[in-house]
Design an enzyme around this catalytic site. Structure first.
Site, PDB file in Angstrom:
ATOM      1  N   HIS A  28     -12.052 -27.299 -34.366  1.00 38.57           N
ATOM      2  CA  HIS A  28     -11.381 -28.472 -33.789  1.00 38.57           C
ATOM      3  C   HIS A  28     -12.392 -29.200 -32.897  1.00 38.57           C
ATOM      4  O   HIS A  28     -13.198 -28.566 -32.204  1.00 38.57           O
ATOM      5  CB  HIS A  28     -10.163 -28.017 -32.973  1.00 38.57           C
TER       6      HIS A  28
ATOM      7  N   HIS B  25     -11.244 -36.173 -27.209  1.00 39.69           N
ATOM      8  CA  HIS B  25     -11.516 -34.745 -27.427  1.00 39.69           C
ATOM      9  C   HIS B  25     -12.775 -34.242 -26.738  1.00 39.69           C
ATOM     10  O   HIS B  25     -12.933 -33.047 -26.526  1.00 39.69           O
ATOM     11  CB  HIS B  25     -11.727 -34.465 -28.914  1.00 39.69           C
TER      12      HIS B  25
ATOM     13  N   HIS C 141      -5.925 -38.535 -34.253  1.00 39.11           N
ATOM     14  CA  HIS C 141      -5.539 -37.917 -35.528  1.00 39.11           C
ATOM     15  C   HIS C 141      -4.316 -38.616 -36.104  1.00 39.11           C
ATOM     16  O   HIS C 141      -3.260 -38.006 -36.269  1.00 39.11           O
ATOM     17  CB  HIS C 141      -5.263 -36.422 -35.338  1.00 39.11           C
TER      18      HIS C 141
ATOM     19  N   SER D 299      -3.365 -34.035 -37.776  1.00 39.14           N
ATOM     20  CA  SER D 299      -3.164 -33.650 -36.377  1.00 39.14           C
ATOM     21  C   SER D 299      -2.544 -32.266 -36.244  1.00 39.14           C
ATOM     22  O   SER D 299      -1.420 -32.027 -36.697  1.00 39.14           O
ATOM     23  CB  SER D 299      -2.258 -34.684 -35.694  1.00 39.14           C
TER      24      SER D 299
ATOM     25  N   ASN E 251      -1.705 -30.929 -33.412  1.00 37.13           N
ATOM     26  CA  ASN E 251      -0.638 -31.095 -32.421  1.00 37.13           C
ATOM     27  C   ASN E 251       0.662 -31.557 -33.112  1.00 37.13           C
ATOM     28  O   ASN E 251       1.751 -31.067 -32.815  1.00 37.13           O
ATOM     29  CB  ASN E 251      -1.113 -32.124 -31.380  1.00 37.13           C
TER      30      ASN E 251
ATOM     31  N   GLU F  29     -12.271 -30.722 -30.056  1.00 33.99           N
ATOM     32  CA  GLU F  29     -12.316 -30.342 -28.631  1.00 33.99           C
ATOM     33  C   GLU F  29     -12.996 -28.985 -28.463  1.00 33.99           C
ATOM     34  O   GLU F  29     -13.796 -28.779 -27.541  1.00 33.99           O
ATOM     35  CB  GLU F  29     -10.898 -30.280 -28.046  1.00 33.99           C
TER      36      GLU F  29
ATOM     37  N   CYS G 156      -3.029 -28.457 -21.310  1.00 34.31           N
ATOM     38  CA  CYS G 156      -2.624 -29.743 -20.739  1.00 34.31           C
ATOM     39  C   CYS G 156      -1.101 -29.830 -20.734  1.00 34.31           C
ATOM     40  O   CYS G 156      -0.463 -29.674 -21.772  1.00 34.31           O
ATOM     41  CB  CYS G 156      -3.210 -30.886 -21.570  1.00 34.31           C
TER      42      CYS G 156
ATOM     43  N   CYS H 150      -0.558 -39.580 -25.433  1.00 34.67           N
ATOM     44  CA  CYS H 150      -0.740 -39.015 -24.096  1.00 34.67           C
ATOM     45  C   CYS H 150      -1.712 -39.920 -23.328  1.00 34.67           C
ATOM     46  O   CYS H 150      -2.327 -40.830 -23.892  1.00 34.67           O
ATOM     47  CB  CYS H 150      -1.314 -37.607 -24.207  1.00 34.67           C
TER      48      CYS H 150
HETATM   49  S1  SF4 Z   1      -6.078 -33.154 -22.370  1.00 31.58           S
HETATM   50 FE1  SF4 Z   1      -5.672 -33.782 -24.465  1.00 31.58          FE
HETATM   51  S2  SF4 Z   1      -3.434 -33.849 -24.586  1.00 31.58           S
HETATM   52 FE2  SF4 Z   1      -3.953 -33.822 -22.401  1.00 31.58          FE
HETATM   53  S3  SF4 Z   1      -4.004 -35.972 -21.771  1.00 31.58           S
HETATM   54 FE3  SF4 Z   1      -6.086 -35.380 -22.368  1.00 31.58          FE
HETATM   55  S4  SF4 Z   1      -6.275 -35.952 -24.525  1.00 31.58           S
HETATM   56 FE4  SF4 Z   1      -4.091 -35.900 -24.030  1.00 31.58          FE
END
Ligand code: SF4
Length: 299
Positions: free
Chosen positions: A131, A74, A39, A231, A233, A133, A203, A12
């Site tokens: 996690h 994160h 990850h 990960s 995700n 984040e 997101c 991403c």
């Molecule tokens: S919020 Fe997380 S998933 Fe979305 S762009 Fe940023 S790092 Fe990537």
């Protein structure tokens, strides 16, 4: 065998940005990263070969002054910046701007309400406890935020007090909506009728990927999902792919294709025109999906 790589899979924006920052800072000298930059063990190993050293919080507390430490996409709690400042460590902040904005919103909510009268409000984060984040988000509330992963954990909330709900950026939109509905139902029967504010802070670069991946999974006869074993995700997206196509296999490296080669060959025996799709999570590098494709072709 017709093999294609999903054009929507791969890093991403936030992860791409953090990796670009690491590569450009490594050209200037030694660099540490607090936690795995992504990850994905294969990508971490690639960057470590270039000189990136992955450290943990204990290491951070013992680094010499002027060391340079990259903070990954994160994000981090305020305590990390404080430790760095105390030790004279230079921070290269690659927190994803989307995460940064969410941290700012949660901190603003906390600052606004922390002194509310006798019944203090609850800041609730829909996320995975522990996690990276989520640790950064909890830090914005002096670690008072309540983290819940599903409706099963709603009993941890006090439905006589105000609730301000936010989400970890990578959680599912459906899960968030389910939480909002369940909390609303419980509040309807609460005699005190406290405030309930919810903020869908998921997101979309992850949320939209589910539909795109499921379409890709259905368009192929066999699906190879490439992701890191650490990960969350990757696990979530793999499960969505498996729902859409039962012939979906999870690999974390090109070598692991060999574990499934016989199964893949069996499918191709019965359907010589079978299409094989290769896809991955937001933490899966394109080069790794290409390596899996090459290994698969080399039969
Ligand atoms: S919020 Fe997380 S998933 Fe979305 S762009 Fe940023 S790092 Fe990537």
């Amino acid at each position: 065998m017709k093999i294609s790589i999903d054009e929507h899979s791969g890093f991403c924006f936030g992860v791409t940005r953090a990796i670009q920052a690491a590569e450009s800072e490594l050209e200037k000298g030694s660099l540490y990263c607090l936690g795995d930059i992504v990850h994905n063990g294969q990508e971490v190993a690639r960057l470590e070969l270039k000189g990136l050293a992955t450290i943990d919080y204990d290491d951070l507390r013992t680094l010499p002054a002027h060391s340079r430490v990259l903070l990954r996409a994160h994000g981090e709690p305020p305590s990390t910046y404080w430790i760095a400042k105390q030790r004279g460590i230079e921070i290269i902040d690659a927190t994803c701007p989307v995460v940064k904005k969410l941290q700012d919103r949660i901190r603003a909510c906390y600052e606004t309400h922390k002194n509310d009268e006798a019944i203090p409000p609850q800041i609730v984060i829909y996320g995975k406890p522990g996690h990276a984040e989520v640790i950064g988000l909890q830090g914005q509330t002096n670690n008072t935020a309540i983290v819940i992963e599903s409706v099963d954990q709603l009993d941890r909330l006090d439905f006589t007090r105000a609730i301000y709900l936010f989400s970890q950026t990578t959680k599912s939109v459906e899960g968030f909506q389910e939480l909002v509905s369940s909390i609303s139902r419980r509040l309807e029967i609460s005699t005190s009728r406290p405030v309930f504010e919810y903020h869908d802070t998921i997101c979309r670069s992850v949320a939209n990927r589910v539909k795109e991946l499921q379409a890709f999974a259905q368009a192929n006869d066999i699906l190879i999902f490439v992701g890191g074993t650490k990960s969350s995700n990757a696990k979530v997206l793999y499960n969505h792919c498996k729902e859409a196509n039962e012939n979906t296999y999870f690999v974390s490296s090109a070598d692991e294709i060999e574990d499934f080669r016989l199964k893949i060959e069996d499918i191709i025996k019965t359907n010589p025109d079978a299409k094989v799709g290769i896809c991955g999570a937001t933490s899966t590098p394109l080069w790794l999906m290409e390596a899996v494709s090459e290994r698969l072709s080399a039969s």
